[in-house]
Scaffold this motif. Structure first.
Motif, PDB file in Angstrom:
ATOM      1  N   HIS A 175      37.297 -36.915 -58.631  1.00  0.00           N
ATOM      2  CA  HIS A 175      38.144 -37.638 -59.576  1.00  0.00           C
ATOM      3  C   HIS A 175      37.753 -37.170 -60.971  1.00  0.00           C
ATOM      4  O   HIS A 175      36.723 -37.581 -61.512  1.00  0.00           O
ATOM      5  N   ASP A 176      38.548 -36.282 -61.544  1.00  0.00           N
ATOM      6  CA  ASP A 176      38.254 -35.713 -62.853  1.00  0.00           C
ATOM      7  C   ASP A 176      39.569 -35.302 -63.505  1.00  0.00           C
ATOM      8  O   ASP A 176      40.651 -35.540 -62.934  1.00  0.00           O
ATOM      9  N   PRO A 177      39.532 -34.699 -64.689  1.00  0.00           N
ATOM     10  CA  PRO A 177      40.792 -34.334 -65.355  1.00  0.00           C
ATOM     11  C   PRO A 177      41.659 -33.372 -64.561  1.00  0.00           C
ATOM     12  O   PRO A 177      42.878 -33.352 -64.745  1.00  0.00           O
TER      13      PRO A 177
ATOM     14  N   LEU B 131      44.392 -39.544 -57.913  1.00  0.00           N
ATOM     15  CA  LEU B 131      45.006 -39.108 -56.659  1.00  0.00           C
ATOM     16  C   LEU B 131      45.517 -40.270 -55.817  1.00  0.00           C
ATOM     17  O   LEU B 131      46.400 -40.082 -54.977  1.00  0.00           O
ATOM     18  N   PHE B 132      44.967 -41.456 -56.029  1.00  0.00           N
ATOM     19  CA  PHE B 132      45.278 -42.579 -55.146  1.00  0.00           C
ATOM     20  C   PHE B 132      46.024 -43.709 -55.854  1.00  0.00           C
ATOM     21  O   PHE B 132      46.244 -44.765 -55.267  1.00  0.00           O
ATOM     22  N   HIS B 133      46.406 -43.494 -57.102  1.00  0.00           N
ATOM     23  CA  HIS B 133      47.157 -44.485 -57.869  1.00  0.00           C
ATOM     24  C   HIS B 133      46.489 -45.861 -57.822  1.00  0.00           C
ATOM     25  O   HIS B 133      47.155 -46.883 -57.661  1.00  0.00           O
ATOM     26  N   GLY B 134      45.173 -45.859 -57.947  1.00  0.00           N
ATOM     27  CA  GLY B 134      44.444 -47.117 -57.996  1.00  0.00           C
ATOM     28  C   GLY B 134      44.228 -47.798 -56.665  1.00  0.00           C
ATOM     29  O   GLY B 134      43.677 -48.901 -56.613  1.00  0.00           O
ATOM     30  N   SER B 135      44.649 -47.193 -55.568  1.00  0.00           N
ATOM     31  CA  SER B 135      44.511 -47.821 -54.255  1.00  0.00           C
ATOM     32  C   SER B 135      43.091 -47.648 -53.720  1.00  0.00           C
ATOM     33  O   SER B 135      42.662 -46.530 -53.406  1.00  0.00           O
ATOM     34  N   ALA B 136      42.351 -48.744 -53.593  1.00  0.00           N
ATOM     35  CA  ALA B 136      41.003 -48.681 -53.041  1.00  0.00           C
ATOM     36  C   ALA B 136      41.026 -48.266 -51.579  1.00  0.00           C
ATOM     37  O   ALA B 136      40.125 -47.575 -51.097  1.00  0.00           O
TER      38      ALA B 136
END
Length: 382
Positions: free
Chosen positions: A287-289, A294-299
């Protein structure tokens, strides 16, 4: 002028040398304390530094293969239309492709490249430059397919070979799998020495939506990279080549990001891939620039792509995997040891641990002659 190759590099090297010579030549004339002389000195320094950095950047890109073209670098390239093809060697073998379920999935033949071994395809195999398009994902990506000599030998005409998807790191260039890591040459040597089973190699890069790093994930509302590699690629290759079907006949190997993808695809889709090799890979999606969210905030989605979380909370798939690391030089050493410790049956984990070795081509060149035969040993043809 292309981004890769000697032309641009030579031009930038000449420009950089010219800037240095020009700076030395005009510097005495800029020794005054007038503001125009100060601006002149500043301008020559900036021009010299930029020219040198540009030459070094192109040289580094040419060596490591980060970006294959200007469109790749700028993210302006577009994919071609899918075209299913069949070459004359496959026709001569007396085999015809099956219908790929009526989708737009297909393999477009872009050219044939020399393998480097003696003789023709029956002695050295054949290397094809291809574009693989996926109907389920809507993604098209260029790569290379290596067909070993056994693919063309008359006594093997009705045999379907196992297949292995080979993935680069990010952003990578599939060409490096041929020119730098020499997967085709490695297989040819290992098969001739009797240390490896003949296997069709499908060489791609995980960067299917450049310049974004998708980590082989189906991004909600975005690139469906996981679907492309788990469904479209095996379907397209099986329709265009004489390869065996089913997960026990398909494996995946990759370095760095490609190593993470290899593990993730196999652990998440044991119905598609039956074995994996991760060369200096990691164990959770980055998870970087370069990736964005990638997951739109979905845990839930994030956990699902965390391989350590999967080992601890979900049933383990019945697959063998090989992971590699180095005690010195690799940042993933502790994570790899933790992954090995967390694995439980029926998942079977093997490992290669070098005393030292960086996150680079040299390390992977040492590991591939062992890792590739290991993968082939766990695959079967018809």
């Amino acid at each position: 002028m292309g981004l890769t190759g000697q032309g641009l590099l030579v031009l930038l090297a000449v420009v950089a040398a010219g800037c240095v010579a020009a700076t030395v030549w005009v510097w005495p004339r800029l020794a005054r304390r007038h503001w125009t002389a100060v601006l002149g000195r500043l301008g020559t320094l900036v021009a010299t530094q930029l020219a040198a950095l540009a030459a070094l950047g192109v040289a580094g890109n040419d060596y490591f293969g980060f970006y294959a073209s200007w469109d790749d670098l700028l993210g302006t390239g577009g994919g071609g239309q899918p075209v299913a093809v069949q070459d004359h060697f496959r026709a001569a073998a007396g085999w015809r492709p099956q219908d790929p379920s009526g989708t737009a999935t297909g393999v477009e033949h872009l050219g044939t490249l020399p393998v480097g071994g003696p003789g023709g395809p029956r002695q050295s195999g054949l290397l094809e430059h291809v574009r693989i398009s996926g109907g389920a994902s809507g993604i098209s990506s260029d790569g290379y397919v290596y067909l070993p000599p056994q693919y063309f030998q008359p006594q093997e005409a009705h045999r379907r070979l196992p297949a292995a998807v080979v993935l680069t790191g990010y952003p990578g260039d599939a060409r490096n799998l041929v020119t730098r890591l020499d997967y085709p040459g490695t297989e040819l040597r290992e098969v001739q020495a009797g240390r490896m089973r003949p296997t069709v190699l499908v060489m791609l890069r995980p960067t299917v939506a450049p310049p974004r790093d998708t980590e082989c994930v189906d991004v909600p509302g975005g690139p469906q990279a996981e679907t492309y590699f788990a469904r479209d690629v095996p379907r397209a290759v099986a329709a265009a080549y004489r390869v065996a079907s089913g997960p026990r006949s398909w494996g995946v190997i990759g370095d760095s990001t490609g190593g993470y993808c290899a593990l993730s695809l196999t652990l998440r889709h044991p119905d598609a891939y039956g074995a994996a090799v991760s060369l200096s890979g990691y164990y959770r999606a980055a998870h970087d620039p370069t990736t964005g969210d990638l997951f739109h905030g979905s845990a839930r989605l994030h956990r699902g792509h965390d391989l350590m979380w999967r080992l601890r909370h979900l049933p383990a798939p019945d697959v063998p995997v090989l992971v590699t690391t180095s005690r010195q030089g690799e940042a993933d050493y502790r994570a790899t040891r933790a992954f090995i410790a967390a694995a439980r049956p029926p998942l079977r984990v093997s490992s290669i641990t070098l005393p030292s070795g960086g996150h680079n081509f040299h390390t992977w060149e040492l590991e591939i002659p062992v890792a590739l035969p290991w993968l082939a040993e766990h695959l079967r043809g018809d």
